[in-house]
Enzyme design. Structure first.
Site, PDB file in Angstrom:
ATOM      1  N   GLU A   1      -4.562  -4.050 -12.520  1.00  0.00           N
ATOM      2  CA  GLU A   1      -3.232  -4.646 -12.402  1.00  0.00           C
ATOM      3  C   GLU A   1      -3.167  -5.744 -11.336  1.00  0.00           C
ATOM      4  O   GLU A   1      -2.695  -6.848 -11.593  1.00  0.00           O
ATOM      5  CB  GLU A   1      -2.214  -3.545 -12.080  1.00  0.00           C
ATOM      6  CG  GLU A   1      -0.831  -4.088 -11.823  1.00  0.00           C
ATOM      7  CD  GLU A   1       0.170  -3.002 -11.451  1.00  0.00           C
ATOM      8  OE1 GLU A   1      -0.198  -1.820 -11.452  1.00  0.00           O
ATOM      9  OE2 GLU A   1       1.321  -3.359 -11.158  1.00  0.00           O
TER      10      GLU A   1
ATOM     11  N   GLU B   1      11.162   3.723  -8.717  1.00  0.00           N
ATOM     12  CA  GLU B   1      11.299   2.585  -9.639  1.00  0.00           C
ATOM     13  C   GLU B   1      12.249   2.903 -10.792  1.00  0.00           C
ATOM     14  O   GLU B   1      11.907   2.777 -11.967  1.00  0.00           O
ATOM     15  CB  GLU B   1       9.922   2.158 -10.147  1.00  0.00           C
ATOM     16  CG  GLU B   1       8.996   1.743  -9.013  1.00  0.00           C
ATOM     17  CD  GLU B   1       7.620   1.259  -9.429  1.00  0.00           C
ATOM     18  OE1 GLU B   1       7.170   1.612 -10.517  1.00  0.00           O
ATOM     19  OE2 GLU B   1       7.005   0.544  -8.633  1.00  0.00           O
TER      20      GLU B   1
ATOM     21  N   ARG C   1       8.014   0.272   3.304  1.00  0.00           N
ATOM     22  CA  ARG C   1       7.692   1.043   2.093  1.00  0.00           C
ATOM     23  C   ARG C   1       6.433   1.897   2.274  1.00  0.00           C
ATOM     24  O   ARG C   1       6.312   2.972   1.690  1.00  0.00           O
ATOM     25  CB  ARG C   1       7.497   0.062   0.930  1.00  0.00           C
ATOM     26  CG  ARG C   1       6.847   0.677  -0.280  1.00  0.00           C
ATOM     27  CD  ARG C   1       6.877  -0.279  -1.434  1.00  0.00           C
ATOM     28  NE  ARG C   1       5.972   0.135  -2.491  1.00  0.00           N
ATOM     29  CZ  ARG C   1       5.736  -0.561  -3.579  1.00  0.00           C
ATOM     30  NH1 ARG C   1       6.333  -1.722  -3.763  1.00  0.00           N
ATOM     31  NH2 ARG C   1       4.914  -0.117  -4.503  1.00  0.00           N
TER      32      ARG C   1
ATOM     33  N   ASP D   1       0.419   0.016  -3.115  1.00  0.00           N
ATOM     34  CA  ASP D   1       0.319   0.040  -4.570  1.00  0.00           C
ATOM     35  C   ASP D   1      -0.915  -0.679  -5.094  1.00  0.00           C
ATOM     36  O   ASP D   1      -0.811  -1.801  -5.577  1.00  0.00           O
ATOM     37  CB  ASP D   1       1.583  -0.628  -5.152  1.00  0.00           C
ATOM     38  CG  ASP D   1       1.703  -0.399  -6.648  1.00  0.00           C
ATOM     39  OD1 ASP D   1       0.908   0.358  -7.189  1.00  0.00           O
ATOM     40  OD2 ASP D   1       2.611  -0.998  -7.251  1.00  0.00           O
TER      41      ASP D   1
END
Ligand code: GCW
Length: 851
Positions: free
Chosen positions: A417, A310, A360, A389
């Site tokens: 999140e 990232e 990914r 994630d």
């Protein structure tokens, strides 16, 4: 009242007071360490509690242990313990490490060897007197033993025949905070940082000290205090005294300080012209910096690293490996006993989405498995629980089975999140339990993830658990009063991953809200179902959360994950949905598991329903093990999830006066909000899939909303209709907004039979600004204001859409057939008092918000 009556009355009052723990207002700041005074019955249980404490050593940790004991006993039993230098003739509590206690009580031996941080709490008879001994191999263990004892008392459990030895499952039980130096927190939902403000460590670290105490109370032994997207300024020399201040605050609680560092620091902070891990000057720079840190902070824990991920720079910049980078930091830390947590979250977020073989999910294993055995002994590979994630549902990361010769730790996300951002309740312990219990079948033997990370499976010397917590300055730490159950539960699992989710929920509820059995039962069952509920209205079957990947990660954003390089693809089209990750025809991700798990996921027939769309692309008409088609499951689960969220409101309402009013009201407000937002999610996803697949809901609910009145169909004054993008995030794809500075109105005549109704207004609460709304009923007798409210929530967007859509309920409004309903919106700054629709339900009849 005569004298006798008065006496009887006051006796009755005092008995009630003794029996009922006081329901004083509570902010939640004390979390599970309330030490509330116990009722009379409980005090009797502990009436023979020792009257004194003997502390056999003079260290900061033992001092904390003693103070905590005094504080807890005085709070719960209203007793002040005497402090004795030696064993008194009457019962005492003895605190000290084993070697020190053995000097006082020769021949004392625990039933098993005590490992680092373990404790033994036991009644020991010395010269005929029973003392309560709390001992351990180290001071931290003694402190943990004290907290253990206090927790037992807080739960009204007997300590009469106590003989308890507890060993931690793993050495590493750490918390990561993602705090930035300016005081903001990445993915923090509970206010500003308790550590930093304005580019420096805060002057007032009182909350940081409270936090260290909370962490110690549940066995957490380390904390990295800054964002893994690390600010290099932390490594500047002038920052070191500031870090030392935090370490000093942590030390009495046995919490080791560590920090996240940026790999490019030798260049950005050190003034070198390179940060190449293979360059000797770079190695020397790290060595010097590490030595300086230890000179100021001798018990420093180590570094956390996020590299090549990232947009963070990493070793690939110089063609080096992740092991080269990890080792250049690990070597100088080694001699000081420090460690490197090297995050396996390394991936390319510019993947070509058109290539069906790209994935990914494969990245962590692809990068780290080939490096297995190349890491120094004090490197710990920190692996997120799933390969993507922190999604509400993912399979376990295959990397846990792919590192035989390297230490590992599991990274779990306490900060919600992707799971409702502490506005929705989502108790994550059942999710984490599934992950920790998952059998990797490494070497074809039973090998649950908990054993791999604890170092048991592959005979490693260290490893364990890291939780990303992101507490903030909000009084109750995590904003949603029920969210603290995740911090508590994380720590309990790090200590003992074999605990059940139910026992953790019960414990937490009793410690946090008091031991009223009905309250504990309701809170606990709400927690235990909440993950499933959240998952079912946000995207089931392992397709991952259908959230806004490119923005907040909060509200619905179904297409946001597609046609970009972030790789959180679900590949839904007109015919079907899911990622083919099989070896036979897909990305081959499945091949990263050990054979038994790989076989299970390779085949459609043996892949569990809840992970189906993670591993396979199927038609919407594919029939699940449950017997439903995929599309019908999507519809049903979203309706069931939204209904379950609505039911939480009712369940919570039964707790009124069983818990304190302050927290009762705070949770109720959030559950009401969640119930409304669950409907936003339900409708967005169901409508999108209906339009995309063209297959109707067999129950006829999707696309039909009896009792709903679209705002854009009302008679509008000042308000103008707007298209909402993406369309599925507003009913019929449209809203109305008031762009003038004057109030605007929307009016309609619902034409309903005379009766009492619930009127739900779906509106958008935008930042910044606090628009106001007024709800009027108009008939021949004039105007009647029935409700008014202010849009003053802090939702994560400035735009009309799925993040900001929220609901206000007006109860029991009497309506007659010709009554007109008028909503007045008064805009404020950027908040345009936007409206989506109004829904009206007869009281007592079925509604999305049954009451
Ligand atoms: O989940 C993602 C978050 C980022 C975070 C990253 C990571 C700290 O969206 O905010 O960055 O993971 O774990 O590094």
């Amino acid at each position: 009242m005569n004298r006798l009556a008065l006496t009887l009355y006051s006796t009755a009052v005092s008995i009630t007071l003794l029996l009922t723990p006081t329901l004083r207002a509570e902010s939640g700041a004390e979390a599970w360490l309330r030490y509330a005074r116990l009722g009379a019955n409980a005090s009797r249980t502990y009436q023979n509690f020792p009257a004194s404490v003997v502390v056999v050593e003079d260290t900061a940790l033992l001092h904390s242990a003693q103070e905590e004991l005094l504080r807890g006993i005085s709070g719960m039993l209203t007793k002040s313990l005497r402090i004795e230098p030696n064993l008194p003739p009457d019962a005492a509590i003895v605190l000290g490490t084993l070697t020190a206690v053995q000097k006082l009580i020769p021949g004392l031996h625990p039933p098993a060897d005590l490992r680092e941080d373990a404790f033994w709490v036991s009644n020991i008879r010395v010269h005929g007197v029973r003392h309560l001994v709390i001992t351990a191999q180290n001071g931290r263990g003694v402190l943990y033993g004290v907290f253990f004892l206090l927790n037992k008392i807080a739960q009204y459990q007997s300590i009469l025949d106590l003989n308890e030895l507890q060993q931690p499952y793993a050495r590493v039980r750490w918390i990561d905070q993602w705090d930035n130096l300016d005081g903001s927190i990445e993915r923090g939902y509970a206010g500003r940082s308790i550590f930093f403000e304005n580019g420096a460590v805060r002057a007032d670290l009182a909350r940081a000290a409270d936090y260290a105490r909370l962490l110690a109370s549940v066995g957490i032994n380390g904390c990295a205090i800054n964002n893994v997207n690390a600010d290099p300024r932390l490594l500047r020399e002038d920052f070191l005294p500031q870090l030392a201040r935090v370490a000093q605050i942590f030390r009495p609680w046995g919490v080791q300080l560590s920090i996240s560092v940026d790999l490019s620091s030798p260049k950005t902070v050190g003034g070198l012209d390179t940060f190449d891990p293979a360059d000797p000057h770079v190695a020397e720079w790290w060595r010097n910096r590490v030595d300086q840190i230890y000179a100021a902070i001798p018990d420093f824990g180590g570094f956390v690293i996020k590299a090549d991920s990232e947009d963070r720079l990493g070793p690939s910049f110089y063609g080096r490996t992740q092991a080269d980078a990890a080792n250049v930091l690990a070597r100088p830390l080694q001699s000081h006993g420090g460690v490197v947590f090297y995050r396996a979250f390394v991936y390319n977020h510019h993947l070509d989405w058109r290539d069906q073989k790209n994935d990914r999910a494969k990245a962590a294993y692809d990068y780290f498995h080939p490096l297995d055995g190349k890491f120094e002994n004090n490197v710990i590979i920190q692996i997120k629980h799933g390969p993507i994630d922190f999604q509400a549902r993912e399979p376990v990361s295959p990397l846990f089975g792919g590192l035989k010769h390297s230490n590992q730790a599991i990274e779990l996300q306490i900060t919600q999140e992707y799971t409702g951002q502490q506005r929705h309740v989502c108790f994550l312990i059942p999710l984490w339990k599934e992950v920790l219990d998952f059998d990797l079948h490494a070497n074809d033997q039973r090998s649950p993830v908990m054993d791999a990370v604890a170092g048991i499976t592959f005979h490693r010397t260290t490893g364990g658990f890291v939780g990303v917590a992101n507490v903030g300055l909000d009084a109750n730490w995590l904003a949603h009063p029920l969210a603290m159950a995740n911090l508590y539960g994380f720590a309990r699992l790090a200590w003992n991953p074999n605990l059940s989710a139910r026992s953790i929920a019960n414990e937490w509820a009793a410690l946090t809200f008091g031991s009223d059995p009905q309250a504990v039962q309701i809170i606990s069952s709400l927690l235990l179902t909440s993950w499933h509920t959240y998952e079912s209205y946000t995207g089931p079957l392992g397709a991952q959360a259908f959230t806004d990947i490119l923005g907040s990660h909060y509200g619905p954003g179904i297409e946001s994950s597609e046609e970009n390089g972030w790789g959180q693809w679900h590949r839904a089209d007109h015919n079907g949905i899911g990622m083919d990750r099989t070896v036979a025809s897909g990305t081959s991700f499945v091949g990263q598991y050990w054979p038994q798990a790989a076989q299970k996921y390779e085949s459609l027939a043996t892949t569990p329903d809840e992970l189906l769309l993670f591993f396979h692309h199927v038609f919407y008409t594919y029939v699940l093990h449950s017997g439903k088609t995929v599309i019908q499951h999507i519809y049903d689960s979203h309706y069931e999830g939204a209904q379950a969220a609505a039911d939480y409101v009712r369940q919570w309402q039964t707790l009124r006066s069983r818990i304190d009013d302050q927290r009762y009201a705070a949770v109720l407000a959030r559950l009401e909000y969640q119930a409304g937002h669950a409907v936003v999610w339900r409708d967005a996803i169901c409508n999108w899939f209906l339009r995309t697949s063209g297959i109707p809901d067999v129950q006829g609910r999707v696309g039909h909303h009896p009792g709903r009145f679209e705002a854009e169909d009302m008679r509008l004054t000042g308000y103008t209709p707007v298209d909402v993008i993406p369309w599925e995030n507003a009913s019929a794809g449209k809203a109305i907004e008031c762009s003038s500075s004057q109030p605007c109105t929307g009016t309609f005549t619902p034409n309903l039979a005379a009766g009492r109704y619930e009127i739900d207004t779906q509106y958008f609460d935008l930042n910044p600004g606090e628009a106001k709304f007024r709800l009027y009923i108009h008939n021949e007798s004039g105007d009647k204001l029935v409700d008014e409210w202010t849009a003053n929530d802090h939702l994560p967007s400035t735009k009309i859409g799925g993040d900001t859509s929220t609901r206000h309920r007006a109860f029991a409004v009497s309506l007659a057939p010709q009554d007109e309903i008028r909503i007045e919106g008064i805009p404020d700054r950027g908040d345009h008092a936007a409206l989506d629709y109004v829904e009206i339900f007869p009281i007592g009849e079925s509604s999305p918000f049954q009451r």
